[in-house]
Write a protein that holds these residues in place. Structure first.
Motif, PDB file in Angstrom:
ATOM      1  N   SER A  13      19.695  -7.283 -22.005  1.00 33.11           N
ATOM      2  CA  SER A  13      19.818  -8.628 -21.451  1.00 33.11           C
ATOM      3  C   SER A  13      18.448  -9.286 -21.405  1.00 33.11           C
ATOM      4  N   ASN A  15      17.920 -11.423 -18.970  1.00 34.13           N
ATOM      5  CA  ASN A  15      17.795 -11.745 -17.555  1.00 34.13           C
ATOM      6  C   ASN A  15      16.591 -10.976 -16.998  1.00 34.13           C
ATOM      7  N   GLN A 131      26.746 -10.721 -21.849  1.00 31.62           N
ATOM      8  CA  GLN A 131      25.643 -11.579 -21.408  1.00 31.62           C
ATOM      9  C   GLN A 131      26.086 -13.016 -21.146  1.00 31.62           C
ATOM     10  N   PRO A 136      25.071 -16.134 -12.452  1.00 33.59           N
ATOM     11  CA  PRO A 136      23.661 -16.169 -12.063  1.00 33.59           C
ATOM     12  C   PRO A 136      23.431 -15.284 -10.853  1.00 33.59           C
TER      13      PRO A 136
END
Length: 157
Positions: A13, A15, A131, A136
């Motif tokens: 990811s 993130n 993904q 969030p």
């Protein structure tokens, strides 16, 4: 300068929290591998140094003026990184693999906290979503001086 270490796997990811969790898990994996018999001192030192670099990055990020974390989080991460520094230095000196569990446990606990989803039940962690479908993690924290919100740490080891 030493070459950048290669990784057996890479984060799945983009993130930042997931990348941080992956880095901690990778450091733990290397410590575990280095602690297996027969112990290779060079591999053990390399794993300890990688872990120390990772925590130094966390520690340095907490001292940046634009760090978006609240003061109590910054203080806690800084204190934890100092504990990791002391423990790592002790292990670099004595190379006692029977005492690696503290570092491994800290890394795993922090990685687990980074991958926990705030909307998931406390006892059951959902399987990772693709993904594009991930929710969030948390809204970015606004800086007090009107600067744009800061994202999580970016790690490059």
């Amino acid at each position: 300068m030493k070459p950048t270490p290669t990784y057996a796997n890479k984060p799945t990811s983009d993130n930042p929290r997931d990348v941080e969790a992956w880095a901690l898990a990778e450091a733990s994996r290397r410590l575990i591998d280095a602690g297996r018999s027969p112990v290779n001192e060079e591999t053990l030192r390399g794993a300890l140094q990688l872990n120390q670099r990772l925590w130094t990055i966390f520690q340095a990020a907490m001292t940046e003026e634009d760090c978006g974390h609240p003061p109590e989080v910054r203080t806690n991460i800084a204190a934890l990184s100092l504990l990791v520094d002391r423990e790592t230095m002790a292990r670099l000196i004595d190379l006692d693999v029977s005492k690696l569990e503290t570092l491994i446990s800290i890394n795993r606990s922090v990685a687990s906290g980074l991958t926990a989803r705030p909307d998931a039940p406390a006892q059951v962690q959902p399987a990772p979503a693709p993904q594009a479908a991930r929710a969030p993690m948390a809204p970015p924290v606004s800086a007090p001086d009107g600067q744009p919100p800061r994202q999580s740490l970016r790690i490059s080891i």
